[in-house]
Structures are given as C-alpha cells and as structure tokens.
Write an enzyme that holds these catalytic residues in place. Structure first.
Site: not given
Length: 347
Positions: A86, A111, A113, A129, A142, A224-225
């Site tokens: 992911h 991590h 995005h 995000e 993040h 957010t996941t």
C-alpha cells in the site's frame, strides 16, 4: 461416517472463517467506497483526510510550535524500509518523540502517499491526502506516533480515542534534488514488490520536516487507511517541502503493489484517500492565515456598494438645510459577520 461428516463440517467452517479473515484484511484504494463494509470505522463521522479550508479556520494562539525529540540524531541501528503493498514505510526508533501535546507521543514509522504523472497543476494527478482550499499537492509524508504515556504500544493505542498523533507534510516538486528525501528514495529499487524490505543507513529525520514547525493546522481525525480508527490528533504543516520532479517520478514508478511471485505486476500508484466530510469539526490554526483577513470578491463588491450609498447619502445630507441636518443622524448596523469565539479542539 459420522466422524467423516463432522470433519467435513469443521473443515467447511474453518475455510469459511479463513475466507472471512482474508476479506477483512485485504483492501485496495480502488474499493474505497466499500471499506466501511469490512472496517466499520471507515464510515465514521471524524474521518481523514480533509480539505483544509483556510477561510474557516480558527486561530488558536495557545498552540505552540511542534517539538520533535531525537529526530536530528542518527540512530545506532539502521532503519528498515519496506513495501507493504500500500505504501513505502520506514521504521523509527522509540527514542524519537513528540512533545508539546497533552501527552508524550513516541514515533513508530513514517510513510508516503502519492499519485501518478504529477504535472504541478494541483489536479487529480497529485497524490497528497490532505488538500488546502481544494488544491492537492504532489505527495504527502505521514509520521506516526502513539500515546506512550497511556498505552504500552501502538497496537493498543491505535484504536483509542487519544491514541495517536500524526504529522502531515505536504510535498511539492521543483528543480533540485532534496538530499534528505534521497536518503529514502535511492533505496526504493530494493523494495520493488510487496513484502520486501531492506535496511538503510540512519540519517537526520528532522531534515524531512519543514523548517518552520510553528505554523500548522490541527484537528481530530482518523487513520486514512483501514481500519480507519478515529484516534488521530492531526498536525498538518502549512509550510511544504520540495523534492525534484525526478525524485517524485521515481516514487511514482519504482514500486509495485503485488508480490514478486505474482505473474502480473501492478504499479503502486494513487495510494491516497479522497478527502472526507468535516462534519462540524473545528480545524485550528497555530497562526493567522492570510485568508482569514482577506476579503472575497463578493465582500469587496458589497463594500463598494456601501461606499457608493454613503457618498449619495452624504451628498443628499449636505443639500438639506441646517435644521434638517441637526435632526439627521446616521446609524450603522453591527457587522453581521463578526466571528464568534473559536471553540477548542479536544486533544
């Protein structure tokens, strides 16, 4: 015969249970609308990310600059960089902490995005995000921490209302390479496929963050996941960091969301969740954003019309005789858009 039937029945329930477990543990960004079916919290009212609408922010002068402890010192052991299918994730040592919040928060991991084919226009190709006034950035970092004053580890803390604190860093692109981010990006080729990981030399993690840690937006939200636990105190920095277009392209194209054994490779791209409704939440700002004092076009037109009306009134007023002038008084209504005292965000 009976034992055979019993064994068959047990096998059926075992396989059914395994299927349910796999379904609950597997998710993709293409089925975001279905997340809440397997992860109920994803349908909650305090979800993240959000669009930060600067004209609606509440300035809270009590918000102090974020204090990061240990970030600038390279760790004694290498960091672990991994591809979980992911995102690309980097482990952080327990000596990295956040202060200045109601509790002490200990770092766990960071991590990213991102999107695909970023052209700098702020459109859907971007992969951040959080958005600011509807504009999406190229990518987002993040940094995840858990409340180590109240909970023994992140596994316990993540489902608690006051369990997590996450720093959000919006990323834009420019001409020059960012040497701090290159400490991560140059090792992506070793974790191309889901499930792969590699040790990387430790470095100054503070250099990944914006220079100014005193200007930020803060609100209560969620992961957010999946499982989307509503346990995050979010700090999204107003100052953005910049990486080169080449570096971003590497992030967008280097990784796959499938394992190396899978016959078909699926690029790991567009791993960002769409913004979620604010649902009456208050978003605080540690500073006074320009847009709070900036007039909109509508307000400017209304002000101009009022000026014209006043000029006409003054002209008419001067045409009256002195007795009428003495009997005339101008009255102004109070400003109907006067802001109320901002409510506080629950820590």
């Amino acid at each position: 015969m009976d034992s055979f039937n019993l064994g068959t029945l047990l096998l059926f329930f075992f396989l059914h249970w395994m299927d349910g477990t796999d379904a609950n543990s597997h998710w993709t960004y293409k089925d975001m609308a279905q997340w809440s079916k397997s992860f109920p919290d994803c349908g909650g009212v305090w979800q993240s990310p959000i669009d930060v609408e600067t004209s609606a922010l509440h300035h809270d002068p009590s918000l102090m600059p974020v204090k990061v402890v240990g970030y600038h010192k390279p760790a004694h052991k290498p960091f672990t960089l991994s591809n979980n299918g992911h995102t690309v994730k980097m482990s952080l040592p327990a000596c990295f902490r956040l202060r200045g919040l109601p509790w002490k928060f200990t770092a766990v991991q960071l991590h990213f995005h991102w999107g695909r084919d970023w052209d700098g226009s702020g459109g859907l190709a971007g992969g951040s995000e959080h958005t600011v006034d509807g504009r999406r950035s190229a990518a987002e970092l993040h940094v995840v921490h858990y409340n180590s004053d109240l909970y023994p580890n992140v596994s316990v803390a993540q489902s608690q209302r006051d369990g997590l604190a996450v720093l959000g860093v919006l990323i834009e692109t420019g001409d020059d390479n960012n040497s701090a981010y290159e400490n991560i990006f140059k090792y992506l080729e070793f974790i191309k496929y889901a499930g792969q990981q590699t040790p990387i030399p430790s470095f100054n993690v503070r250099s990944l963050l914006p220079t100014d840690l005193g200007r930020y937006f803060r609100y209560n939200g969620s992961l957010t996941t999946p499982p989307c636990y509503q346990s995050v105190l979010w700090t999204v920095f107003a100052e953005k960091v910049t990486v080169s277009r080449t570096q971003l392209k590497n992030l967008e194209t280097a990784l796959f969301s499938n394992s190396e054994k899978d016959p078909k490779s699926v690029p790991l791209q567009d791993n960002f969740r769409t913004t979620q409704p604010l649902n009456q939440r208050v978003v605080l700002a540690s500073f006074v954003p320009d847009s709070i004092t900036r007039y909109t076009l509508g307000k400017l037109c209304a002000a101009a019309a009022m000026v014209i009306i006043l000029v006409v009134k003054v002209k008419q007023f001067k045409e009256h005789d002195k007795e009428q002038q003495q009997d005339t008084a101008f009255k102004t209504d109070p400003d109907p858009e006067k802001l109320e005292a901002p409510p506080k965000v629950e820590a």
